[in-house]
Write a protein that holds these residues in place. Structure first.
Motif, PDB file in Angstrom:
ATOM      1  N   GLY A 194       0.773  -1.229   0.000  1.00  0.00           N
ATOM      2  CA  GLY A 194       0.000   0.000   0.000  1.00  0.00           C
ATOM      3  C   GLY A 194       0.802   1.275   0.000  1.00  0.00           C
ATOM      4  O   GLY A 194       0.234   2.365   0.165  1.00  0.00           O
ATOM      5  N   ASP A 195       2.107   1.184  -0.221  1.00  0.00           N
ATOM      6  CA  ASP A 195       2.959   2.370  -0.234  1.00  0.00           C
ATOM      7  C   ASP A 195       3.070   2.881  -1.675  1.00  0.00           C
ATOM      8  O   ASP A 195       4.083   2.696  -2.352  1.00  0.00           O
ATOM      9  N   VAL A 196       2.012   3.544  -2.139  1.00  0.00           N
ATOM     10  CA  VAL A 196       1.972   4.022  -3.521  1.00  0.00           C
ATOM     11  C   VAL A 196       3.014   5.115  -3.748  1.00  0.00           C
ATOM     12  O   VAL A 196       3.663   5.166  -4.796  1.00  0.00           O
ATOM     13  N   ALA A 197       3.198   5.987  -2.773  1.00  0.00           N
ATOM     14  CA  ALA A 197       4.188   7.059  -2.905  1.00  0.00           C
ATOM     15  C   ALA A 197       5.593   6.488  -3.049  1.00  0.00           C
ATOM     16  O   ALA A 197       6.391   6.958  -3.871  1.00  0.00           O
ATOM     17  N   GLY A 198       5.897   5.468  -2.249  1.00  0.00           N
ATOM     18  CA  GLY A 198       7.206   4.829  -2.347  1.00  0.00           C
ATOM     19  C   GLY A 198       7.405   4.162  -3.688  1.00  0.00           C
ATOM     20  O   GLY A 198       8.478   4.252  -4.295  1.00  0.00           O
ATOM     21  N   ALA A 199       6.356   3.471  -4.167  1.00  0.00           N
ATOM     22  CA  ALA A 199       6.433   2.820  -5.466  1.00  0.00           C
ATOM     23  C   ALA A 199       6.650   3.835  -6.574  1.00  0.00           C
ATOM     24  O   ALA A 199       7.467   3.628  -7.476  1.00  0.00           O
ATOM     25  N   ARG A 200       5.935   4.944  -6.485  1.00  0.00           N
ATOM     26  CA  ARG A 200       6.075   5.976  -7.512  1.00  0.00           C
ATOM     27  C   ARG A 200       7.492   6.552  -7.522  1.00  0.00           C
ATOM     28  O   ARG A 200       8.092   6.734  -8.595  1.00  0.00           O
ATOM     29  N   ALA A 201       8.034   6.819  -6.345  1.00  0.00           N
ATOM     30  CA  ALA A 201       9.380   7.383  -6.267  1.00  0.00           C
ATOM     31  C   ALA A 201      10.413   6.442  -6.872  1.00  0.00           C
ATOM     32  O   ALA A 201      11.321   6.868  -7.592  1.00  0.00           O
ATOM     33  N   VAL A 202      10.258   5.163  -6.603  1.00  0.00           N
ATOM     34  CA  VAL A 202      11.190   4.166  -7.134  1.00  0.00           C
ATOM     35  C   VAL A 202      11.077   4.077  -8.653  1.00  0.00           C
ATOM     36  O   VAL A 202      12.088   4.021  -9.371  1.00  0.00           O
ATOM     37  N   LEU A 203       9.856   4.059  -9.159  1.00  0.00           N
ATOM     38  CA  LEU A 203       9.652   3.967 -10.608  1.00  0.00           C
ATOM     39  C   LEU A 203      10.141   5.227 -11.321  1.00  0.00           C
ATOM     40  O   LEU A 203      10.682   5.151 -12.433  1.00  0.00           O
ATOM     41  N   GLU A 204       9.949   6.379 -10.693  1.00  0.00           N
ATOM     42  CA  GLU A 204      10.464   7.616 -11.290  1.00  0.00           C
ATOM     43  C   GLU A 204      11.985   7.594 -11.356  1.00  0.00           C
ATOM     44  O   GLU A 204      12.591   8.029 -12.351  1.00  0.00           O
ATOM     45  N   ASP A 205      12.612   7.056 -10.315  1.00  0.00           N
ATOM     46  CA  ASP A 205      14.071   6.940 -10.306  1.00  0.00           C
ATOM     47  C   ASP A 205      14.530   6.014 -11.433  1.00  0.00           C
ATOM     48  O   ASP A 205      15.456   6.343 -12.189  1.00  0.00           O
ATOM     49  N   ALA A 206      13.879   4.872 -11.551  1.00  0.00           N
ATOM     50  CA  ALA A 206      14.259   3.914 -12.601  1.00  0.00           C
ATOM     51  C   ALA A 206      14.034   4.490 -13.990  1.00  0.00           C
ATOM     52  O   ALA A 206      14.834   4.268 -14.909  1.00  0.00           O
ATOM     53  N   THR A 207      12.952   5.237 -14.152  1.00  0.00           N
ATOM     54  CA  THR A 207      12.665   5.855 -15.455  1.00  0.00           C
ATOM     55  C   THR A 207      13.734   6.873 -15.814  1.00  0.00           C
ATOM     56  O   THR A 207      14.192   6.934 -16.959  1.00  0.00           O
TER      57      THR A 207
END
Length: 259
Positions: A194-207
């Protein structure tokens, strides 16, 4: 993925030529590198060949790369193997990959074992062992290398041999050293808890690091959080690069696809 244009050719060539005029045989290798980065692998191969003849062992690997980029796969394999025999683990990894691609699994196993110091060798060797019918040995190898190889860590998490908080902590342990291989899988673990913010931050970094798979996953996550314009932009970029999942996501949302 490094798409930055190489604009130092003139300076690097001038530096290498100065070295040649001073009798430095390493300058042959430097000149080959400059030409290879500038997109001239066939010409670069000539300088790497001369350099290795004069004892520049690093040129064995680079000659293989130049031959591979020139489309001379068999010649490339020969130079990768010579590089491996000289003790270059990168050469061994490339030789193992070439053998695996050709279906020569015994040879692939031999060279991947010689490349054991490379973190990515474990998962590749594991795939070869499974193809040879040695699945238990493959699983044990990947599990044993999970703390040193991000690829092994990802395989353990996806395969379920490491789960829950332990899986998250294992993936996070690579964030400071070699993050790109683990970021998409880590984002999925964050989403699961349920940590959507954490997931988004990680995906933005990878992108930002050039991972198109992460870009697609980020686009899908942005749909879920209602940021449709940015989601469409991300997915359109991924679809245009040939990502089928992104194309399907665009079609599912009624945005069409990019041909």
């Amino acid at each position: 993925m490094d798409d930055e244009p190489y604009d130092d050719l003139e300076g690097d060539v001038a530096f290498a030529v100065d070295g040649l005029l001073e009798g430095d045989v390493d300058a042959l290798h430097d000149l080959g590198n400059a030409l290879l980065k500038a997109g001239h692998p066939s010409v670069a191969a000539l300088f790497f060949f001369e350099a290795q003849k004069r004892g520049v062992s690093d040129s064995l690997l680079n000659l293989g790369i130049a031959k591979l980029d020139s489309g001379a796969d068999d010649e490339a394999a020969s130079w990768f193997e010579r590089s491996a025999e000289s003790g270059d683990v990168k050469g061994a990894l490339m030789a193992g990959q070439h053998a695996a691609d050709r279906g020569d699994l015994d040879r692939a196993e031999h060279f991947y074992r010689r490349a054991a110091a490379m973190p990515e060798a474990a998962v590749r060797l594991g795939a070869v062992l499974r193809a040879l019918g040695r699945s238990d040995e493959a699983a044990a190898l990947v599990y044993e290398t999970r703390f040193v190889s991000p690829e092994s860590a990802v395989e353990c998490v996806i395969g379920g041999s490491v789960s829950g908080q332990e899986a998250v902590e294992l993936l996070e342990s690579f964030l400071e050293t070699d993050p790109l291989p683990v970021l998409v899988t880590l984002a999925r673990r964050y989403e699961e808890r349920g940590d959507v913010a954490g997931a988004r931050a990680v995906l933005e970094d990878a992108t930002r690091r050039g991972d198109e798979n992460a870009q697609t996953n980020l686009g899908i996550l942005l749909i879920d959080v209602g940021e449709l314009d940015e989601a469409r932009r991300m997915l359109t970029l991924s679809c245009a690069s040939g990502d089928e999942l992104a194309c399907r996501a665009l079609a599912a949302e009624g945005w069409g696809s990019v041909s």
